[in-house]
Structure formats: structure tokens, C-alpha cells
Design an enzyme around this catalytic site. Structure first.
Site, PDB file in Angstrom:
ATOM      1  N   LYS A 224       0.843  -1.200   0.000  1.00 24.00           N
ATOM      2  CA  LYS A 224       0.000   0.000   0.000  1.00 24.00           C
ATOM      3  C   LYS A 224       0.874   1.245   0.000  1.00 24.00           C
ATOM      4  O   LYS A 224       1.868   1.325   0.734  1.00 24.00           O
ATOM      5  CB  LYS A 224      -0.911  -0.020   1.234  1.00 24.00           C
TER       6      LYS A 224
ATOM      7  N   SER B 156      -9.684   2.304   3.165  1.00 24.96           N
ATOM      8  CA  SER B 156      -8.880   3.038   2.203  1.00 24.96           C
ATOM      9  C   SER B 156      -7.993   2.140   1.349  1.00 24.96           C
ATOM     10  O   SER B 156      -7.493   2.552   0.314  1.00 24.96           O
ATOM     11  CB  SER B 156      -8.002   4.048   2.956  1.00 24.96           C
TER      12      SER B 156
ATOM     13  N   SER C 117      -9.485  -0.211   7.337  1.00 24.72           N
ATOM     14  CA  SER C 117      -9.020  -0.058   5.955  1.00 24.72           C
ATOM     15  C   SER C 117      -8.345  -1.280   5.357  1.00 24.72           C
ATOM     16  O   SER C 117      -8.007  -1.281   4.171  1.00 24.72           O
ATOM     17  CB  SER C 117      -8.076   1.144   5.850  1.00 24.72           C
TER      18      SER C 117
END
Length: 512
Positions: free
Chosen positions: A84, A159, A183
Site C-alpha cells: 500500500k 482506504s 481499511s
């Protein structure tokens, strides 16, 4: 070597076994996934940066090791991984999906990246997210949204939608995410992947770009429970560079997952959280959850209802604490030292204050600005005690709820997300509706306890749902056993893993 379409659909553990048996090389695994990325990205947009050459070099370095050297490495050595873009990577652009960090190439690696490199796990690239991890849909990225492989007209959650979609679409066998209010777990539920939020402090946050420092946690994104356990053991453990790191080694998660795969849960007490579920939860989500709980009972677990009376206040407390910490953490992006710098136009005084204002106006998106404003208000004189102080008191009550619950049961379960993946734009104009997507995941972040989401089946709309397991603090292995048991039972019921129902046109035609 088997053809690309077949090899990328193996679990990371199966890939590692083929590596050990000499049936495939790490370079071949990297090349196979880069081929899938090339085919899938026009449809999925899971990646912001692809580090193909670096990944190939790392794979070649693993392949060149002697058999004895490979034997000394962790089980997942040689298996590629995606990261990420909230986690800094030396030599690879790291933006947090924000214009304000566009072009920034970190001079150092996060601790988790150092540990992956020590394990000889090639890094495929950086995945998309909501800007600075602020969102529940990955629609708030400055570089465009990521799409859900199950239906590209729908969001993958947020997210960390990029990491979840990359793993779901077979662009990567493993990924890392960050979880501040769900997330990792919420995208896991929406994409049919396994997502884990470790105990706060169980995995180093050094090198994780800060959103809300008392809530953020790095964790695994995978397709199986065992893969997550093995990955968490690699990245976990004490780190002196992180002042919040727990001075203890990683817990024995893989052993617990392997024990759970035997599907014997006799003696385990599972708590149904009374306050999570019911009104506001999609009927298909509730149905799959109840069926999963019945499977746990069938394997010998004792299921009891547990009340956590302050959980209904978690969402409100979170959306005061989190923006307050965002307001503080994002103050460093001022155009002075790194990242974007926008000078005031002609006629406007060329002062540092004006430069900061124009930089932040151009560099931050609407959702980030909304949270900065909310947090600054909550921390302002006259409101600090009424808002931030009260939210922290609620946080303490939620921690006490968990403590009382774990006196009665070994592990807690709930649906992971109240709905399946929603369509793009459906909730963009209604922030409160968007925030409600994290209602089931936020309590674990406020309390710092570990939580894990696995697929619970497909809802009536043909989209994945998730079930969440929550364990006591620093007892992460406790949630891995029932999660692995349920995974095995559901795969038998589905006659294979959930992703076999996924339509993958980007894999068609990929050869050896």
C-alpha cells in the site's frame, strides 16, 4: 512451470511450496504476476507504481541462494508482494495517493519493508488508496479510483482498496495494507480477501505515513488465513525505532491457523456482539454471517451473545479522535521541506504563510480537507474538552467493554461490513453514509485489539461478504484458529475457494 493463469491462482503458501520443490522460480512468479498486472490494470487500477525491474532483481537474488540459505529463510521467501502506498519504500515513489507528495522518493525503507527484503520477498509495486488513507471506497485517491474485480462498476472498499483488489484480481498473492478504522478488513469483505489488523504495536509503524497515530496499524492482505498468519509473523515483532512497538516477538499465528484447519473448535467460546448487526445491515450480509456462525457451532464452538453497550458510540468517538490526529499529522505538509510547493500568484504577498495556504489548497483533496477542518475544530480552545476529551472517555469505555467480553469468551465475531460493494458515486455526496461503512470495524482500532476478516460467502447480489474475528490484545493467534477452521468448512461447502466464482477476463490467454 504451469501457465501464468494457473500459477497466480495458487495461495502464497502453495507458491512457496512450489519454490521449495523447484517447480517454479521466484523470477517466474514475479514475471507471471507482472503479466497479470499488465492485463488487469486497465480494468482494475490497483497500482500507482509498478516496480518490475526491482522485483526481478530481488527474485534473481533469491533464486541465486544456496539450498541451505533458502532453508533458513521464512516460509514465504521468494513469493512476491504488493505494498500500500501509505508505507515508505526506498527508491520507489511514495505518495499516499495525494498530489502533495507526488514525486517523493523516500531515502529509507519502513521497518516492515526491511523485514520483507530480509525474507527475500520481491516487491511488485505500490497500491492505490484513498488519499492519506482517508475514505471507505478508494474513490478519494488523487490518481483515480480502484475498481472491484467482482464488478468494476463498484468500489473495492477503502482506504486500502488497491491492495485488496490486487490480491483479489491475482495481480499479487500478498499485499500489505494499513488499518486505521477498518481499511484492511472492510476492503477484504468487499473483495473476498482475507484482511488482518494486528494488535496495536504488534507490527512496527516506523515508515508508515501517519494518518491517526494512535489508531494506525500495518497488516496483511491475502487470499487465505494461513498466508496472513505467515506474513504477519514476518513483519511482526518488536522494533526499537517505533516507540509504540510492543517489546515481544511475533505470536505463533501460523501454528494456530494450521491447527484451525483441522476444524475442531471444541472448547472454544465465541461471542456474538449484540450491538453489531441488525438494522442497517444488508439482509444478504446478515444471512451469510448467521450461516457462518452456525458452521462454527457445528465444529464444536460454543456460541453466546455478548453485550458491548458502548459500541454504538464508537463511530462518533472515532470521527472526533481520528480527524484530530489527522489535523496534527498533516500539518507537516507545508511546502517547505518536501513534496508539492505552490507559490502565491502575482499580486498576492509572497509570504511563507501564503505559500503554505496555496500548497495545501492545491495538494489536498476534499475529504482530507474536511477531516483537517473537523479535527482542528475539535482541538480548538473551548472545544477540546467537550469534543476530543469526551471522545477519549468513550474510547476508554469501549476498551472496558472488550475486557469484560473477553472474560466470557475466547473470541468475538461480527459481520465485517454492513453491505456488499456499492456503486461508484453512490455515497460520495453523503459523508455520513460513507462513514457508516466502518461501523463494525472501528471498535477494534479504538481498543487496539487484533481483528481479522475472511470471506463469509456471496450475498444475494452475487458479491462477497465478510465475517470478522476479534481477539484479546496481544493474543492475535487466538483469532487465527477459528478463522482457519471456518475457511476450511466454507470451502468445502462452496466446493472450493470463493474466488472460483470471480470472472477474470484479464487472465484469459495468459500462457506459460
Amino acid at each position: 512451470m504451469t501457465n501464468t493463469s494457473n500459477v497466480v491462482q495458487l495461495s502464497a503458501t502453495q507458491m512457496a511450496e512450489e519454490l521449495r520443490n523447484g517447480e517454479v522460480s521466484s523470477r517466474e512468479l514475479v514475471d507471471a504476476h507482472l503479466d497479470v498486472i499488465e492485463q488487469a490494470e486497465p480494468s482494475i487500477h490497483a497500482f500507482l507504481q509498478i516496480a518490475g525491474e526491482q522485483a526481478r532483481e530481488q527474485a534473481d537474488a533469491f533464486d541465486a541462494l544456496s539450498a541451505d540459505d533458502k532453508q533458513a529463510l521464512p516460509e514465504l521467501a521468494g513469493v512476491p508482494i504488493a505494498i500500500k502506498d501509505m508505507i515508505v519504500t526506498k527508491g520507489i515513489e511514495t505518495t499516499a495517493a495525494s498530489k502533495i507528495l507526488q514525486g517523493w522518493i523516500p531515502p529509507y525503507d519502513a521497518t516492515v519493508i526491511e523485514r520483507l527484503k530480509a525474507a527475500h520477498m520481491p516487491i511488485l509495486g505500490k497500491t492505490n488508496l484513498d488519499e492519506f488513507a482517508q475514505g471507505s471506497s478508494t474513490e478519494h485517491s488523487a490518481y483515480g479510483p480502484t475498481r472491484n474485480p467482482w464488478d468494476t462498476a463498484r468500489v473495492p472498499g477503502g482506504s486500502g482498496g488497491g491492495s485488496a483488489s490486487a490480491v483479489a484480481a491475482f495481480e499479487a498473492p500478498l499485499a500489505l495494507g494499513t488499518d486505521t478504522g477498518g481499511s484492511i478488513r472492510q476492503p477484504g469483505a468487499l473483495t473476498g480477501t482475507v484482511g488482518v489488523k494486528p494488535t496495536y504495536g504488534g507490527v512496527s509503524r516506523y515508515g508508515a505515513i501517519a494518518m491517526a497515530s494512535s489508531l494506525d496499524q500495518i497488516g496483511p492482505v491475502t487470499r487465505t488465513v494461513l498466508d496472513s498468519a505467515l506474513l504477519q509473523e514476518i513483519i511482526g515483532g518488536h522494533d526499537p525505532k517505533d516507540s509504540t512497538s510492543i517489546p515481544a516477538p511475533a505470536r505463533p499465528m501460523a501454528a494456530a491457523a494450521r491447527e484451525g484447519a483441522t476444524r475442531d473448535l471444541k472448547g472454544m467460546k465465541v461471542g456474538l456482539i449484540k450491538e453489531i448487526g441488525g438494522e442497517g445491515f444488508q439482509p444478504g450480509v446478515e444471512a451469510r454471517f448467521r450461516e457462518a456462525v452456525a458452521q462454527l457451532e457445528a465444529m464444536g464452538a460454543e456460541v453466546v451473545e455478548v453485550s458491548c453497550p458502548h459500541f454504538p458510540y464508537a463511530l462518533g468517538a472515532y470521527y472526533i479522535i481520528m480527524p484530530s490526529e489527522v489535523s496534527s499529522n498533516l500539518a507537516r505538509y507545508d511546502g517547505m521541506r518536501y513534496g508539492l510547493r505552490v507559490m502565491p500568484p502575482a499580486g498576492v504577498p509572497q509570504t511563507a504563510a501564503n505559500m503554505m495556504a496555496y500548497t495545501r489548497e492545491a495538494g489536498f483533496g476534499d475529504e482530507v480537507k474536511r477531516r483537517i477542518i473537523l479535527g482542528t475544530y475539535a482541538l480548538s480552545a473551548g472545544y477540546y474538552d467537550a469534543w476530543y476529551g469526551s471522545a477519549q472517555k468513550v474510547r476508554t469505555l469501549i476498551i472496558e467493554d472488550f475486557n469484560r467480553a473477553f472474560e466470557q469468551v475466547d473470541v468475538l465475531v461480527s459481520p465485517t461490513s454492513p453491505s456488499t460493494a456499492f456503486k461508484f458515486g453512490e455515497k460520495m455526496d453523503d459523508p455520513m453514509s460513507m462513514y457508516m461503512n466502518d461501523i463494525a470495524t472501528i471498535p477494534a482500532n479504538l481498543a487496539g485489539v487484533p481483528a481479522l476478516s475472511i470471506p463469509a460467502g456471496l450475498s444475494d447480489d452475487g458479491l462477497p461478504t465478510g465475517i470478522q474475528f476479534i481477539a484479546p490484545q496481544q493474543r492475535d493467534e487466538v483469532m487465527y484458529k477459528p478463522a482457519a477452521a471456518l475457511e476450511a468448512a466454507l470451502e468445502e461447502q462452496w466446493h472450493g475457494p470463493i474466488w472460483q466464482s470471480l470472472n477474470t477476463p484479464w487472465l484469459e490467454g495468459l500462457g506459460a
